[in-house]
Design an enzyme around this catalytic site. Structure first.
Site, PDB file in Angstrom:
ATOM      1  N   GLU A 156       0.834  -1.199   0.000  1.00  0.00           N
ATOM      2  CA  GLU A 156       0.000   0.000   0.000  1.00  0.00           C
ATOM      3  C   GLU A 156       0.871   1.252   0.000  1.00  0.00           C
ATOM      4  OE1 GLU A 156      -3.283   2.401   2.742  1.00  0.00           O
ATOM      5  OE2 GLU A 156      -2.797   0.306   3.178  1.00  0.00           O
ATOM      6  N   LYS A 171      -7.820 -15.589  16.122  1.00  0.00           N
ATOM      7  CA  LYS A 171      -8.022 -15.208  14.717  1.00  0.00           C
ATOM      8  C   LYS A 171      -9.481 -14.905  14.391  1.00  0.00           C
ATOM      9  CE  LYS A 171      -4.059 -18.079  13.566  1.00  0.00           C
ATOM     10  NZ  LYS A 171      -3.548 -19.280  12.919  1.00  0.00           N
ATOM     11  N   ASP A 184       2.191 -14.368  12.675  1.00  0.00           N
ATOM     12  CA  ASP A 184       1.051 -14.968  11.982  1.00  0.00           C
ATOM     13  C   ASP A 184       0.137 -13.849  11.493  1.00  0.00           C
ATOM     14  OD1 ASP A 184      -1.161 -16.334  11.096  1.00  0.00           O
ATOM     15  OD2 ASP A 184      -1.184 -17.753  12.771  1.00  0.00           O
ATOM     16  N   HIS A 226      -2.736  10.274  -1.467  1.00  0.00           N
ATOM     17  CA  HIS A 226      -2.934   8.951  -2.062  1.00  0.00           C
ATOM     18  C   HIS A 226      -2.922   9.009  -3.588  1.00  0.00           C
ATOM     19  CE1 HIS A 226      -3.748   5.831   1.011  1.00  0.00           C
ATOM     20  NE2 HIS A 226      -3.929   6.876   1.793  1.00  0.00           N
TER      21      HIS A 226
END
Length: 581
Positions: A261, A393, A469, A567
């Site tokens: 990004e 998660k 993770d 951006h």
């Protein structure tokens, strides 16, 4: 111009001699070849035997070993005997006779030999590898020297292109046909790199789709075997940027961030600059405990309640702790919390795990406790080692309230001058935006732990760079960002509270070369020998500090109306993709 490494000419006794000749129309047996092409004939001769390190010994290896083993133990016994006598007679040990001096020299010589003896196999393999590499270079140069110059293709071959030998081609056919399972290639071949190449080739043939652009070379496939990834066919390239220095708790950290990004690293870097110019940030570790919650079932709800009371009784906790802690040197049971749903009992274990993230560690300890409880509760039916009361998660209120992994709060005071000059906004504008966006807006959306601007952005980037993770970004990104005007409304107090940052510096992806390098950059690589668990705790505070910088910069960009402009400038490609195609 083709520049190649120059090597000395080969001696006549080389194992392979390359000759080139023109084929003519008289070569009837070679009708399948073009009459105008050149062919290469390689005469294979018996290669000279590879030298061995033991060839340098004047006597046979077994005899030499026997002599030095005997010499080593004899002179060691002699010196110990002599030193004992000197101690008894109060003679200084540094006063040595000629025989003692000879014995010391013999001891050192035999020790050096025995030390080198265990490295003979390594030396032999090193010599063999060097010899093969030298032959390959020389053969390539000979072919280039004698062959007719050919036009070169200027565009280099893609790195993913590999040459498959005839033997590997047969294995590829077996994998495609299904007679050889793809997952068993590593164990069958004993070569992880070769297994990945064959699996990749078989996949292309089976699907009819090219994997051009997915790199294969340049990765240590042995390092992931049985640890990180199964059935690999290559690896994905991901750029890593650096934000910092982040001045946190008096230390400076250059924070690695793996992301695709645009603006993310630059924005976080601006936040780090603002924090640094204002005197730094402070991070406090509030709690450190990984959780695992199995689900068990009984015949009645009353029986489940009986086990709940047993587990939550402080008298029984010490016994259960001993059983749990046997699973690891670092696992230490902290608490047990239970919740009942009818006949089903959910038991949430919390324990410290040292420098590891700790999922496997706590699971092993939980299994020990369940086996122990089965003795007194034989009617207990273990449904699963995880019943989602952990919760791992998944966004869950239990993690937002109770915490999981490392719970951290990080704060900083940004001066009015820095807010104006670096962040290009005002303190009242930031405070109002934070209240309406991060607090009120998230509440209207029914957010769970999402009272922030983009904490997940920074957490994910740091997680991927340091081998964490990535899926645990879900609960690790739980964050509430608070902003308040202080010192008469001139300065800004900003804080982020993150109750469940799940990180480790050992195990999993942290042991891979790239991720290990990023951990080393932060000074938290591996396990801390002085204070077990301190490296993982520091990493958690760095994550919180980076989130603080990211929140500060993004909120400032929104407040000043620069978000879209930045951006459009940094997060959009200006290349003409039609021309490239």
């Amino acid at each position: 111009m083709d520049l190649r490494r120059g090597l000395p000419p080969k001696p006549p006794s080389t194992p392979a001699i390359v000759r080139h000749r023109k084929t003519t129309s008289n070569n009837i047996n070679n009708t399948d070849r073009s009459s105008s092409s050149t062919d290469t004939v390689v005469d294979h001769r018996s290669p000279s035997p590879l030298p061995k390190a033991s060839d340098a010994l004047p006597l046979p290896l077994y005899l030499t070993n026997g002599i030095f083993f005997t010499l080593f133990f004899c002179v060691a016994y002699f010196l110990l005997h002599r030193w004992r006598d000197k101690i008894r007679s109060s003679t200084p040990l540094h006063v040595v006779t000629l025989s003692e001096l000879a014995a010391i020299v013999s001891l050192i010589a035999s020790f050096i030999y025995l030390l080198g003896f265990f490295g003979i196999d390594f030396v032999q393999s090193f010599i063999a590898t060097s010899r093969v590499d030298e032959d390959n270079f020389t053969l390539e140069d000979d072919v280039e020297h004698h062959s007719k110059p050919k036009p070169r293709i200027m565009d280099p071959l893609p790195p993913a292109l590999t040459l498959i030998s005839e033997k590997d081609e047969e294995i590829v056919k077996s994998v495609v046909s299904g007679s050889l399972p793809s997952y068993s290639l590593e164990s069958k071949l004993g070569d992880c790199r070769r297994a990945a190449s064959i699996r990749r080739e078989a996949l292309e043939k089976k699907t009819g789709r090219s994997l051009l652009g997915l790199p294969l070379e340049g990765f240590d496939y042995d390092s992931i075997l049985g640890q990180c990834c199964e059935m690999p066919i290559g690896y994905v390239q991901l750029p890593i940027g650096i934000a910092g220095p982040l001045l946190l708790n008096g230390g400076e950290y250059m924070v690695p961030m793996a992301t695709t990004e645009g603006c993310l690293v630059a924005s976080t870097n601006r936040g780090c600059k603002a924090i640094f110019a204002s005197g730094g940030a402070t991070a406090i570790l509030l709690k450190d405990g990984m959780t695992r919650a199995p689900v068990v079932r009984f015949g009645t709800a009353a029986r489940s309640a009986h086990l709940k009371f047993f587990l939550e009784d402080p008298i029984n906790f010490d016994t259960l702790s001993i059983v749990f802690n046997k699973s690891s040197r670092f696992a230490r049971l902290q608490s047990i919390r239970c919740s009942i749903a009818g006949k089903n009992l959910y038991i949430r274990f919390t324990c410290s795990t040292g420098d590891a993230m700790g999922m496997n560690m706590v699971s092993k300890g939980v299994q020990n406790v369940l086996d122990f409880l089965q003795i007194d509760f034989p009617d207990m039916d273990v449904i699963g080692i995880s019943g989602n009361f952990c919760s791992d998660k998944k966004p869950a209120a239990v993690n937002w309230i109770e915490g999981r992994g490392k719970s951290v709060v990080c704060e900083s005071v940004i001066t009015e001058e820095v807010v104006k000059k670096v962040l290009k906004t005002t303190v009242p504008g930031l405070v109002e935006l934070n209240m309406l966006k991060n607090l009120t807006g998230s509440a209207i959306a029914g957010s769970l732990g999402g009272f922030n601007a983009h904490a997940a952005n920074i957490v994910s980037a740091v997680f991927i760079a340091t081998g964490q993770d990535p899926a645990q970004n879900i609960e690790s990104s739980h964050c509430i960002t608070m902003m308040e005007a202080i010192n008469g409304g001139k300065d800004l107090h900003i804080s982020v509270t993150m109750p469940s940052i799940e990180v480790g510096t050992v195990g999993g992806g942290t042991q891979l070369a790239s991720q290990s390098a990023c951990l080393n950059l932060l000074g938290v690589k591996g396990a801390s020998k002085e204070s077990p668990g301190s490296n993982a705790r520091v990493l958690a505070t760095i994550v919180a500090g980076a989130v603080l910088a990211g929140e500060l910069s993004l909120m400032s960009a929104i407040s000043s109306g620069q978000l879209v402009k930045s951006h459009m400038k940094y997060n959009r490609s200006n290349r003409d993709m039609t021309a490239i195609a």
